[in-house]
Scaffold this motif. Structure first.
Motif, PDB file in Angstrom:
ATOM      1  N   LEU A 243       0.834  -1.202   0.000  1.00 59.92           N
ATOM      2  CA  LEU A 243       0.000   0.000   0.000  1.00 59.92           C
ATOM      3  C   LEU A 243       0.870   1.254   0.000  1.00 59.92           C
ATOM      4  CD1 LEU A 243      -2.665  -1.014   2.667  1.00 59.92           C
ATOM      5  CD2 LEU A 243      -3.165  -0.393   0.301  1.00 59.92           C
ATOM      6  N   ILE A 252      -0.732   6.114   0.423  1.00 57.86           N
ATOM      7  CA  ILE A 252      -1.545   4.904   0.637  1.00 57.86           C
ATOM      8  C   ILE A 252      -2.889   5.082  -0.057  1.00 57.86           C
ATOM      9  CG2 ILE A 252      -2.675   3.439   2.361  1.00 57.86           C
ATOM     10  CD1 ILE A 252      -0.540   4.466   4.391  1.00 57.86           C
ATOM     11  N   ALA A 253      -3.502   6.255   0.149  1.00 57.35           N
ATOM     12  CA  ALA A 253      -4.810   6.527  -0.460  1.00 57.35           C
ATOM     13  C   ALA A 253      -4.735   6.410  -1.978  1.00 57.35           C
ATOM     14  CB  ALA A 253      -5.301   7.920  -0.065  1.00 57.35           C
ATOM     15  N   LEU A 256      -4.568   2.726  -2.984  1.00 55.85           N
ATOM     16  CA  LEU A 256      -5.471   1.769  -2.335  1.00 55.85           C
ATOM     17  C   LEU A 256      -6.231   0.869  -3.318  1.00 55.85           C
ATOM     18  CD1 LEU A 256      -6.619   0.880   0.424  1.00 55.85           C
ATOM     19  CD2 LEU A 256      -8.436   2.521   0.076  1.00 55.85           C
ATOM     20  N   TYR A 257      -6.905   1.467  -4.312  1.00 58.37           N
ATOM     21  CA  TYR A 257      -7.733   0.643  -5.209  1.00 58.37           C
ATOM     22  C   TYR A 257      -6.873  -0.196  -6.148  1.00 58.37           C
ATOM     23  CZ  TYR A 257     -11.625   3.243  -3.276  1.00 58.37           C
ATOM     24  OH  TYR A 257     -12.543   3.791  -2.408  1.00 58.37           O
ATOM     25  N   ILE A 286      -9.110   5.588   5.015  1.00 57.31           N
ATOM     26  CA  ILE A 286      -8.455   4.386   4.488  1.00 57.31           C
ATOM     27  C   ILE A 286      -8.944   3.152   5.249  1.00 57.31           C
ATOM     28  CG2 ILE A 286      -6.213   3.212   4.286  1.00 57.31           C
ATOM     29  CD1 ILE A 286      -5.039   6.151   3.889  1.00 57.31           C
ATOM     30  N   ARG A 289     -12.474   2.254   4.180  1.00 61.31           N
ATOM     31  CA  ARG A 289     -12.507   1.577   2.879  1.00 61.31           C
ATOM     32  C   ARG A 289     -12.061   0.125   3.007  1.00 61.31           C
ATOM     33  NH1 ARG A 289     -14.786   5.913   1.959  1.00 61.31           N
ATOM     34  NH2 ARG A 289     -14.539   7.116   0.046  1.00 61.31           N
ATOM     35  N   LEU A 290     -11.003  -0.115   3.782  1.00 62.88           N
ATOM     36  CA  LEU A 290     -10.493  -1.487   3.925  1.00 62.88           C
ATOM     37  C   LEU A 290     -11.532  -2.372   4.618  1.00 62.88           C
ATOM     38  CD1 LEU A 290      -6.740  -0.830   4.814  1.00 62.88           C
ATOM     39  CD2 LEU A 290      -7.645  -1.853   2.722  1.00 62.88           C
TER      40      LEU A 290
END
Ligand code: TXA
Ligand code: MG
Length: 295
Positions: A243, A252-253, A256-257, A286, A289-290
């Motif tokens: 990540l 990281i953001a 992320l996807y 974050i 979302r995870l």
């Protein structure tokens, strides 16, 4: 298929095109084309109960379809990753899912701002199959919708997380969906910490009802697992899907996807989440979302 701005504007009269924004790519359709709007729901496999965000180039472009323009300093964040819920008028139920309100934002991407000046207001849900990780590069869109799908290529998305959705109640703003603008950042602008509204049985943000961001693999928080979704500055005994560095939430953001998509591309079936990071600023989005991706 990569297309030019003029081709995108022409297609958007009655069809759909993937467009770049600073958050994630969107699948755009004109608010005035029922045919394109129907196609959008079908292609994304999106439930009709889940309304769309209308994207405009300027505040004035909102006038035909909102009861009144937003009267808040927050509009200084536009163009930017902020979505506001306003009272709607004269809008197709294909946009609002029959709610009395509409979600609106001015996205911050030069190509899309230019496009919006030509086309007028466009809805743009994230450019992914409903339930799957969002798209932050043109490759992600081609993977989900095929190589012939028309894409306005604006490069990789800067933020990598969707816009933060705010709605006002009794003079206070509340967060209906966490996003690229963190609760802590918004608190510095508002002078109070906007409450994060957790989805109930009938959430104010209908999207919260549905599965989101999920790879095909199972995500877990305890071993056993075949790989770990974690950080480049840590050592693990399992293969790493990186990540980025644990100290850089913006990086990281933005990854992320991509990282969530890599899990399936690499064929892992069971992946451990490293959730050992702070519960503040962008880290909060974050984590949300995870956990949503985990389901
Ligand atoms: O960053 C973004 O917002 C991206 C880019 C492409 O602009 N778009 C995006 O759209 O994330 P989408 O459709 O994936 O998510 C829109 C969310 C859904 O959860 C939906 O339920 C919520 O916005 N929404 C739409 N209209 C609403 C309304 N009137 N009240 C509350 N929530 C609403
Ligand atoms: Mg989405």
């Amino acid at each position: 298929m990569r297309i030019t701005l003029d081709q995108a504007a022409t297609l958007l009269k009655n069809d759909i095109v993937a467009i770049p924004t600073e958050t994630v790519y969107g699948l755009a359709a004109s608010i005035h084309s029922p045919q394109a709007l129907e196609k959008l729901y079908a292609l994304k496999k999106r439930p009709k109960e889940n309304p769309l965000i209308v994207h405009v180039a300027t505040l004035e472009d909102l006038i035909p379809f909102v009861e009144s323009l937003p009267n808040t300093e927050l509009t200084k964040l536009w163009p930017g990753p902020l979505t506001l819920i306003l009272k709607a008028k004269n809008l197709s139920p294909l946009v609002t899912a029959n709610l009395s309100t509409v979600a609106v934002r001015i996205p911050n991407h030069p190509l899309t701002l230019k496009l919006l000046q030509q086309t007028g207001p466009l809805v743009a849900p994230s450019a992914n199959i409903s339930g799957k990780p969002s798209a932050t590069t043109p490759d992600h869109i081609e993977f989900d919708f095929g190589h012939s799908f028309p894409i306005l290529d604006g490069g990789p998305c800067q933020n990598g997380l969707e816009s933060t959705i705010l709605s006002e109640k009794d003079g206070l703003y509340r967060i209906l969906r966490q996003g690229a603008l963190s609760q802590d950042y918004l608190a510095t602008l508002l002078g109070y910490k906007p409450e994060i509204i957790l989805p109930g049985a009938k959430p104010e943000c209908p999207g919260q009802l549905f599965k989101h961001y999920a790879p095909d693999a199972t995500l877990v928080t305890t071993l056993p697992a075949e790989a770990v979704l974690g950080f480049t500055d840590r050592t693990y005994t399992l293969p790493l899907i990186p990540l980025g560095p644990s100290t850089a939430p913006h990086l990281i953001a933005s990854r992320l996807y991509q990282a969530l998509r890599e899990i399936d591309l690499k064929g892992y079936r069971r992946v451990l989440l490293d959730l050992d990071f702070p519960d503040e600023g962008l880290y909060k989005t974050i984590r949300e979302r995870l956990l949503k991706a985990k389901g």
